[in-house]
Design a protein around this motif. Structure first.
Motif, PDB file in Angstrom:
ATOM      1  N   HIS A  56       0.804  -1.218   0.000  1.00 47.01           N
ATOM      2  CA  HIS A  56       0.000   0.000   0.000  1.00 47.01           C
ATOM      3  C   HIS A  56       0.843   1.277   0.000  1.00 47.01           C
ATOM      4  N   GLY A  57       2.140   1.141  -0.056  1.00 45.20           N
ATOM      5  CA  GLY A  57       3.033   2.292  -0.122  1.00 45.20           C
ATOM      6  C   GLY A  57       4.337   1.880  -0.762  1.00 45.20           C
ATOM      7  N   PRO A  58       5.278   2.804  -0.914  1.00 48.24           N
ATOM      8  CA  PRO A  58       6.567   2.465  -1.520  1.00 48.24           C
ATOM      9  C   PRO A  58       7.285   1.364  -0.724  1.00 48.24           C
ATOM     10  N   CYS A  59       7.837   0.399  -1.436  1.00 47.59           N
ATOM     11  CA  CYS A  59       8.549  -0.719  -0.814  1.00 47.59           C
ATOM     12  C   CYS A  59       9.641  -1.176  -1.774  1.00 47.59           C
ATOM     13  N   LEU A  60      10.881  -1.073  -1.350  1.00 47.97           N
ATOM     14  CA  LEU A  60      11.988  -1.510  -2.205  1.00 47.97           C
ATOM     15  C   LEU A  60      12.040  -3.029  -2.282  1.00 47.97           C
ATOM     16  N   GLU A  61      12.459  -3.553  -3.409  1.00 47.32           N
ATOM     17  CA  GLU A  61      12.579  -5.001  -3.602  1.00 47.32           C
ATOM     18  C   GLU A  61      13.711  -5.512  -2.711  1.00 47.32           C
ATOM     19  N   CYS A  62      13.450  -6.583  -1.958  1.00 43.15           N
ATOM     20  CA  CYS A  62      14.361  -7.032  -0.902  1.00 43.15           C
ATOM     21  C   CYS A  62      15.721  -7.510  -1.401  1.00 43.15           C
ATOM     22  N   MET A  63      15.783  -8.279  -2.466  1.00 48.10           N
ATOM     23  CA  MET A  63      17.076  -8.791  -2.933  1.00 48.10           C
ATOM     24  C   MET A  63      17.953  -7.671  -3.489  1.00 48.10           C
ATOM     25  N   VAL A  64      17.340  -6.706  -4.134  1.00 51.91           N
ATOM     26  CA  VAL A  64      18.095  -5.559  -4.643  1.00 51.91           C
ATOM     27  C   VAL A  64      18.593  -4.718  -3.471  1.00 51.91           C
ATOM     28  N   ALA A  65      17.738  -4.497  -2.476  1.00 54.06           N
ATOM     29  CA  ALA A  65      18.143  -3.737  -1.293  1.00 54.06           C
ATOM     30  C   ALA A  65      19.300  -4.430  -0.572  1.00 54.06           C
ATOM     31  N   LEU A  66      19.269  -5.758  -0.504  1.00 54.77           N
ATOM     32  CA  LEU A  66      20.362  -6.487   0.145  1.00 54.77           C
ATOM     33  C   LEU A  66      21.657  -6.397  -0.654  1.00 54.77           C
ATOM     34  N   THR A  67      21.560  -6.259  -1.954  1.00 57.56           N
ATOM     35  CA  THR A  67      22.754  -6.064  -2.768  1.00 57.56           C
ATOM     36  C   THR A  67      23.408  -4.733  -2.405  1.00 57.56           C
ATOM     37  N   VAL A  68      22.603  -3.701  -2.224  1.00 58.45           N
ATOM     38  CA  VAL A  68      23.126  -2.410  -1.771  1.00 58.45           C
ATOM     39  C   VAL A  68      23.765  -2.582  -0.396  1.00 58.45           C
ATOM     40  N   ALA A  69      23.085  -3.289   0.509  1.00 57.09           N
ATOM     41  CA  ALA A  69      23.610  -3.500   1.863  1.00 57.09           C
ATOM     42  C   ALA A  69      24.937  -4.247   1.833  1.00 57.09           C
ATOM     43  N   ALA A  70      25.015  -5.299   1.035  1.00 52.82           N
ATOM     44  CA  ALA A  70      26.255  -6.074   0.949  1.00 52.82           C
ATOM     45  C   ALA A  70      27.389  -5.245   0.363  1.00 52.82           C
ATOM     46  N   SER A  71      27.060  -4.393  -0.601  1.00 56.53           N
ATOM     47  CA  SER A  71      28.079  -3.548  -1.224  1.00 56.53           C
ATOM     48  C   SER A  71      28.579  -2.458  -0.283  1.00 56.53           C
ATOM     49  N   ALA A  72      27.736  -2.027   0.639  1.00 55.27           N
ATOM     50  CA  ALA A  72      28.091  -0.932   1.546  1.00 55.27           C
ATOM     51  C   ALA A  72      28.803  -1.422   2.803  1.00 55.27           C
ATOM     52  N   THR A  73      28.857  -2.740   3.000  1.00 52.84           N
ATOM     53  CA  THR A  73      29.417  -3.297   4.234  1.00 52.84           C
ATOM     54  C   THR A  73      30.464  -4.354   3.917  1.00 52.84           C
ATOM     55  N   GLU A  74      31.139  -4.818   4.978  1.00 52.26           N
ATOM     56  CA  GLU A  74      32.178  -5.833   4.795  1.00 52.26           C
ATOM     57  C   GLU A  74      31.963  -7.083   5.626  1.00 52.26           C
ATOM     58  N   ARG A  75      31.283  -6.958   6.767  1.00 51.06           N
ATOM     59  CA  ARG A  75      31.229  -8.073   7.710  1.00 51.06           C
ATOM     60  C   ARG A  75      29.829  -8.564   8.058  1.00 51.06           C
ATOM     61  N   VAL A  76      28.831  -7.695   8.064  1.00 46.02           N
ATOM     62  CA  VAL A  76      27.511  -8.080   8.564  1.00 46.02           C
ATOM     63  C   VAL A  76      26.845  -9.125   7.681  1.00 46.02           C
ATOM     64  N   THR A  77      26.053  -9.946   8.302  1.00 43.86           N
ATOM     65  CA  THR A  77      25.196 -10.879   7.581  1.00 43.86           C
ATOM     66  C   THR A  77      24.086 -10.066   6.923  1.00 43.86           C
ATOM     67  N   VAL A  78      23.694 -10.455   5.722  1.00 42.93           N
ATOM     68  CA  VAL A  78      22.555  -9.820   5.050  1.00 42.93           C
ATOM     69  C   VAL A  78      21.516 -10.910   4.771  1.00 42.93           C
ATOM     70  N   GLY A  79      20.248 -10.582   5.005  1.00 40.21           N
ATOM     71  CA  GLY A  79      19.241 -11.609   4.820  1.00 40.21           C
ATOM     72  C   GLY A  79      17.853 -11.061   4.564  1.00 40.21           C
ATOM     73  N   THR A  80      17.018 -11.935   4.022  1.00 44.11           N
ATOM     74  CA  THR A  80      15.625 -11.597   3.768  1.00 44.11           C
ATOM     75  C   THR A  80      14.804 -11.921   5.006  1.00 44.11           C
ATOM     76  N   CYS A  81      13.812 -11.086   5.241  1.00 42.47           N
ATOM     77  CA  CYS A  81      13.048 -11.170   6.490  1.00 42.47           C
ATOM     78  C   CYS A  81      11.570 -10.964   6.180  1.00 42.47           C
ATOM     79  N   VAL A  82      10.917 -11.791   5.567  1.00 42.79           N
ATOM     80  CA  VAL A  82      11.247 -12.996   4.820  1.00 42.79           C
ATOM     81  C   VAL A  82      10.766 -12.805   3.397  1.00 42.79           C
ATOM     82  N   VAL A  83      11.450 -13.465   2.435  1.00 42.02           N
ATOM     83  CA  VAL A  83      10.972 -13.413   1.059  1.00 42.02           C
ATOM     84  C   VAL A  83       9.763 -14.352   0.960  1.00 42.02           C
ATOM     85  N   GLN A  84       8.696 -13.831   0.387  1.00 42.08           N
ATOM     86  CA  GLN A  84       7.475 -14.628   0.230  1.00 42.08           C
ATOM     87  C   GLN A  84       7.665 -15.526  -0.992  1.00 42.08           C
ATOM     88  N   LEU A  85       8.290 -16.652  -0.759  1.00 43.46           N
ATOM     89  CA  LEU A  85       8.692 -17.539  -1.842  1.00 43.46           C
ATOM     90  C   LEU A  85       7.536 -17.975  -2.749  1.00 43.46           C
TER      91      LEU A  85
END
Length: 186
Positions: A56-85
């Motif tokens: 019902h409002g703006p929502c970024l796609e989770c896998m793309v957002a995690l790619t940004v997160a992984a690129s911006a960091t070096e150590r943290v775990t990145v994960g989906t919470c949760v992808v509606q498979l």
């Protein structure tokens, strides 16, 4: 994982410029990168992205957002919470997760679930009442897809059938966590 996890701000509340206030518009990518870097610097152990295909409002796609997160960091775990498979083609999710696992240096957890919004299922054309069975089938397809390239260094364009079409490169194991509290998720 560290003691603190953070759900990423993937529901941007961008300001829409108006003739009365033509000020700057928020930059979700820059904002997300900054939040991820700061979270890691402050000791977060994991960064999580929520998933909605229709919302019902703006929502970024989770896998793309995690790619940004992984690129911006070096150590943290990145994960989906949760992808509606059940709302997605599982072999494509497997490829996305494998690519993210490789590009992040093995920091991915793939959280999967069924969601709880019948309207979102209606908009994607998927039967809401079969989502539990679809999740089970999707998890099996994730594992099949990843296994297709297991212990294979490169493809063989001369092979026939399934031996020719593999998901390569094969990632290090991607943990799959099932989440949810509905009967379908359980």
């Amino acid at each position: 994982l560290g003691p603190i996890g953070l759900i990423l701000p993937t529901f941007p509340q961008a300001t829409i410029p108006s003739p009365e206030d033509p000020g700057p518009v928020d930059d979700p990518a820059s904002d997300l990168s900054t939040v991820c870097r700061q979270a890691e610097e402050l000791g977060a152990g994991a960064l999580w992205a929520c998933d909605h295909v229709f919302w019902h409002g703006p929502c970024l796609e989770c896998m793309v957002a995690l790619t940004v997160a992984a690129s911006a960091t070096e150590r943290v775990t990145v994960g989906t919470c949760v992808v509606q498979l059940p709302l997605r083609q599982a072999s494509v999710v497997a490829k996305q997760a494998a690519t993210l696992q490789i590009l992040s240096g093995g920091r991915v957890i793939l959280g999967v679930g069924v969601g709880s919004h019948p309207g979102e299922y209606a908009e994607t054309g998927v039967d809401y009442h079969t989502r539990g069975r679809l999740l089970d089938a999707g998890i099996a397809e994730l594992r099949r897809s990843w296994a297709s390239g297991h212990q294979v260094a490169g493809g063989d364009a001369t092979a026939a059938g399934a031996a020719r079409y593999l998901q390569l490169p094969a990632p290090s194991p991607v943990p799959v966590w099932a989440g949810g509290s509905s009967e379908a998720a359980l």
